[in-house]
Enzyme design. Structure first.
Site, PDB file in Angstrom:
ATOM      1  CG  ASP A   1      43.678 -42.767   0.232  1.00 58.10           C
ATOM      2  OD1 ASP A   1      42.783 -42.051  -0.411  1.00 58.10           O
ATOM      3  OD2 ASP A   1      44.732 -43.139  -0.107  1.00 58.10           O
TER       4      ASP A   1
ATOM      5  CG  ASP B   1      40.889 -47.135   3.962  1.00 56.29           C
ATOM      6  OD1 ASP B   1      40.476 -47.487   2.835  1.00 56.29           O
ATOM      7  OD2 ASP B   1      42.371 -46.972   4.041  1.00 56.29           O
TER       8      ASP B   1
ATOM      9  CB  SER C   1       4.062 -32.317 -21.937  1.00 53.62           C
ATOM     10  OG  SER C   1       3.147 -32.401 -23.134  1.00 53.62           O
ATOM     11  CG  LEU C   2       1.760 -30.552 -17.096  1.00 52.50           C
ATOM     12  CD1 LEU C   2       2.485 -29.797 -16.165  1.00 52.50           C
ATOM     13  CD2 LEU C   2       0.610 -31.464 -16.477  1.00 52.50           C
TER      14      LEU C   2
ATOM     15  CE  LYS D   1       4.321 -26.229 -17.429  1.00 50.74           C
ATOM     16  NZ  LYS D   1       5.806 -26.269 -17.799  1.00 50.74           N
TER      17      LYS D   1
ATOM     18  NE  ARG E   1       8.945 -33.853 -22.182  1.00 50.70           N
ATOM     19  CZ  ARG E   1       7.615 -34.102 -22.923  1.00 50.70           C
ATOM     20  NH1 ARG E   1       6.746 -34.960 -22.273  1.00 50.70           N
ATOM     21  NH2 ARG E   1       7.536 -33.425 -24.177  1.00 50.70           N
TER      22      ARG E   1
ATOM     23  CD  GLU F   1      10.749 -29.101 -14.838  1.00 48.61           C
ATOM     24  OE1 GLU F   1      10.071 -30.400 -14.980  1.00 48.61           O
ATOM     25  OE2 GLU F   1      10.520 -28.230 -15.659  1.00 48.61           O
TER      26      GLU F   1
ATOM     27  CE  LYS G   1       1.318 -32.513 -11.177  1.00 52.20           C
ATOM     28  NZ  LYS G   1       2.649 -32.638 -11.030  1.00 52.20           N
TER      29      LYS G   1
ATOM     30  CE  LYS H   1       3.710 -21.899 -19.668  1.00 56.11           C
ATOM     31  NZ  LYS H   1       3.695 -22.409 -20.905  1.00 56.11           N
TER      32      LYS H   1
HETATM   33  S1  IVH Z   1       3.910 -32.974 -13.862  1.00 63.02           S
HETATM   34  C1  IVH Z   1       1.880 -35.622 -16.580  1.00 63.02           C
HETATM   35  N1  IVH Z   1       4.243 -31.060 -12.377  1.00 63.02           N
HETATM   36  O1  IVH Z   1       6.381 -29.285 -17.232  1.00 63.02           O
HETATM   37  C2  IVH Z   1       2.453 -34.801 -15.698  1.00 63.02           C
HETATM   38  N2  IVH Z   1       5.351 -31.160 -14.574  1.00 63.02           N
HETATM   39  O2  IVH Z   1       4.807 -29.087 -19.868  1.00 63.02           O
HETATM   40  C3  IVH Z   1       3.624 -34.374 -16.339  1.00 63.02           C
HETATM   41  N3  IVH Z   1       6.627 -29.322 -14.997  1.00 63.02           N
HETATM   42  O3  IVH Z   1       7.457 -31.976 -18.479  1.00 63.02           O
HETATM   43  C4  IVH Z   1       4.422 -33.651 -15.202  1.00 63.02           C
HETATM   44  N4  IVH Z   1       6.293 -28.147 -13.132  1.00 63.02           N
HETATM   45  O4  IVH Z   1       9.030 -30.884 -16.926  1.00 63.02           O
HETATM   46  C5  IVH Z   1       4.377 -31.447 -13.495  1.00 63.02           C
HETATM   47  N5  IVH Z   1       4.780 -29.171 -11.053  1.00 63.02           N
HETATM   48  C6  IVH Z   1       4.750 -29.675 -11.952  1.00 63.02           C
HETATM   49  C7  IVH Z   1       5.717 -29.214 -12.842  1.00 63.02           C
HETATM   50  C8  IVH Z   1       5.911 -29.869 -14.351  1.00 63.02           C
HETATM   51  C9  IVH Z   1       7.022 -28.219 -14.217  1.00 63.02           C
HETATM   52  C10 IVH Z   1       7.155 -29.420 -16.563  1.00 63.02           C
HETATM   53  C11 IVH Z   1       7.635 -30.748 -16.808  1.00 63.02           C
HETATM   54  C12 IVH Z   1       6.879 -31.218 -17.682  1.00 63.02           C
HETATM   55  C13 IVH Z   1       6.422 -29.960 -18.215  1.00 63.02           C
HETATM   56  C14 IVH Z   1       4.896 -30.061 -19.095  1.00 63.02           C
END
Ligand code: IVH
Length: 650
Positions: free
Chosen positions: A34, A38, A83-84, A116, A137, A174, A291, A315
């Protein structure tokens, strides 16, 4: 004018005070004394008094810590969480790159290559630099409000580390659990006898989506941030690479596995190298993410339905294979948990031949409905134990049956011991106040107590070592254990938990025979002669006292000081039948044998089951058998049903 040092200090103080407030008000687990708290508050108040212009409405000097809500509210994302798209092989990745080049009119695109991560996506909204909301999400448009839980994650800053924070900044990332933390967590779960988590992803999701933030707080969650979802009051830099730099600067954790690459060859290099390092990383990944670096180009590329056209997840090939299950064995863990294991036709997957795969636990086994003889998909990810992913239903043999888990012997024994002690302690038995079912269960699980006599030798230290038992309650419990030692013979007999001996029967036996020694020595016939005691109960009592183990436990209980006042045995009323030994045989028309027995006992007779030289009268109903013959042979007086009725009337 405040110095930069003072501004920084104010931010630090607010952050620290808020963390303490949160632990204090929400987690009920304060970490500061405490006076320390304080002092922090005083220092902040002094600084704010010096610079009134720096006082904000959300400063901890302006409000007290709040209480948590109990359900997840919905949160509509400021910008949908996409999502991706996936590339599962080189040519799919090349397609993605070609489409992007065509649209952008470029020979070689600059990408940011990232890991990923295999966790769950989170949105963190900072308003004027303060973390105000965190959401999962969900369906991409609306997520769950997990703000209180996210506040427990140490590595997520409550305040952005910048002097002039944007009006709104939504950071996305994440949440995951590292492999090392996952192993530690599962070890702890096992030690507590709780269910094990299946994989790091599953445990991260389970830990975040807890209604009680205290549970989340106890879980080792990590985060890497990878993008900005929405921003107001700030001009973002021109490239994704710089956005990541900015995130790092303002205190957000960002992966170190990020790399700027140009053209497909560099993309493939990154992918290959990442694949080689994959097992060495301390967290699970399932591929690489690329990206487009220039945000302007991202704008140009836009998005399709649910995924941006400027990013792709490449993947790693699934480390899966198909094989058949020859058997399902159940392994017993050190702390009693059962793990079903599939014995497989050997199969080559992810670089090794596997012959076993885990089915995790009973729930998982039921959910997947895995059966012996099934063709299944198995997966091996990194260095984790291979698992059965799913059944190929089309290939299921016609005669297959669902697999049922055995309940383990130790578990069964534990349940029996626990139930016996719950009965022993119950109000109508020994009436041990404060010894609840949960405590009994813990005592049994920890093997601190094996039978009732152990209850009276448990130490204060052992009690305090249990979950949820504070020292004061433990002391109270010891006192009520002490009190319970003064009991009655009837209660004690009932507490022993002899099969078929309820409260009434116990009382009747106790009051008829008067002492534990007499009860222990009584023959089945003598017991049968007691009101309320039928053949099953009398046999059960006899069996119980014939068991050496039970006698020893009773001895130990008495040695611990369990006592009762002497019982006065009521003398049977005087009648013609007083003290007469009577045997009933054959069927009676006007009453059952048991009714006849009770009536005779009331008149002071001793009713036995078998005829002997000492028998005085044998009452012969219809269809009497060998007892009547024996009585005749011994010359014992025999009377029929009407004779009996006559006797009872007199
Ligand atoms: S970018 C629009 N970057 O993968 C871009 N996502 O399959 C969306 N994830 O919902 C997110 N690693 O949960 C991004 N380096 C990374 C990531 C990533 C994992 C997950 C994320 C997303 C999901 C999509």
């Amino acid at each position: 004018m405040p110095t930069e040092q003072d501004v920084t200090r104010i931010r630090e103080l607010r952050e620290e005070i808020e963390r303490h407030n949160f632990r204090y008000y929400v987690l009920d687990a304060p970490t500061a004394l405490d006076h320390e708290f304080d002092e922090l508050l005083r220092e902040l108040e002094d600084l704010e008094a010096k610079y009134p212009e720096l006082v904000t409405p959300d400063s901890p000097t302006q409000h007290v810590g709040g209480k948590p809500s109990t359900t997840f509210n919905e949160i509509k994302h400021l910008v949908p969480m996409l999502s991706l798209s996936n590339a599962l092989n080189e040519s799919e990745f090349l397609d993605f790159d070609r489409r992007s080049r065509e649209k952008l009119n470029s020979d070689a695109i600059e990408y940011v290559a990232e890991t990923k991560l295999d966790g769950l996506a989170i949105s963190l909204v900072y308003e004027r630099g303060v973390l105000v909301r965190a959401a999962t999400r969900g369906d991409g448009t609306t997520g769950e409000d997990v703000t209180l839980n996210v506040l427990t994650i140490e590595s997520i800053p409550l305040h952005l580390n910048c002097l002039d924070p944007p009006v709104v900044l939504e950071v996305r990332g994440e949440i995951f659990i590292t492999k090392a933390d996952f192993d530690r967590l599962n070890k702890e779960q096992a030690d507590r006898g709780e269910k094990l988590f299946i994989n790091p992803r599953n445990s991260a999701a389970g830990s975040l989506r807890q209604l009680d933030p205290k549970i989340t707080a106890a879980r080792p969650l990590s985060i890497y941030c990878y993008t900005v979802g929405y921003v107001e009051g700030l001009e973002l830099p021109a490239t994704h690479c710089e956005v990541l730099e900015y995130l790092k600067e303002i205190g957000m954790p960002v992966s170190t596995e990020t790399q700027l690459v140009k053209g497909v060859d560099e993309c493939f290099d990154y992918y290959r190298q990442l694949g080689e390092r994959r097992d060495k990383l301390d967290y699970e990944i399932d591929g690489a993410v690329y990206k487009v670096n220039k945000l302007q180009d991202q704008q140009t590329l836009g998005q399709v339905a649910k995924a941006p056209r400027w990013a792709i997840a490449y993947k790693f090939p699934p480390e899966e294979a198909t094989t058949t299950i020859n058997a399902i064995d159940v392994q017993l863990g050190r702390t009693g948990q059962l793990t079903p294991v599939a014995r497989l036709d050997p199969v080559f997957v992810g670089g090794v031949t596997i012959t076993n795969a885990t089915l995790h636990n009973e729930d998982e086994l039921k959910r997947k409905d895995v059966r012996v003889g099934d063709t299944v998909v198995v997966r091996r990810a990194g260095d984790v134990i291979p698992e059965v992913v799913r059944v190929v239903i089309d290939k299921r043999p016609k005669n297959s049956v669902p697999f049922t888990m055995p309940i383990s012997v130790p578990e069964q024994e534990l349940v029996q011991r626990t139930l016996a002690l719950i009965h022993f302690a119950s109000r109508r038995a020994m009436d041990i106040d404060g010894l609840g079912n949960k405590i009994i269960e813990q005592l049994c699980r920890a093997n601190l107590v094996r039978d009732a006599s152990d209850l009276y030798t448990v130490s204060l230290a052992s009690l305090v070592s249990l979950d949820r038992l504070a020292e004061k309650s433990a002391e109270n419990l010891l006192a009520s254990l002490e009190r319970s030692k003064q009991t009655t013979l009837a209660r004690f007999l009932f507490a022993l938990g002899i099969r078929e001996i309820g409260e009434t029967t116990a009382a009747s036996v106790a009051n008829t025979l008067g002492s534990l020694d007499a009860i222990a020595a009584a023959s089945v016939d003598e017991l049968l002669a007691i009101p309320d005691v039928g053949p099953v109960a009398s046999a059960s009592i006899r069996e119980f006292f014939d068991e050496q183990e039970n006698l020893e436990m009773i001895r130990r209980l008495m040695d611990c000081g369990v006592r009762w006042p002497a019982v006065e045995v009521a003398a049977p009323s005087e009648s013609m039948l007083s003290g007469k030994r009577i045997v009933l045989t054959g069927t009676l028309a006007s009453m059952t044998r048991d009714e006849a027995r009770q009536a005779l006992i009331k008149l002071g007779a001793k009713v036995s089951a078998s005829v002997s030289r000492n028998t005085d009268i044998v009452i012969v109903g219809a269809d009497a058998g060998s007892k009547a013959d024996k009585a005749a042979a011994l010359g014992i007086e025999m009377i029929d049903e009407s004779g009996l009725l006559g006797l009872l009337e007199t």
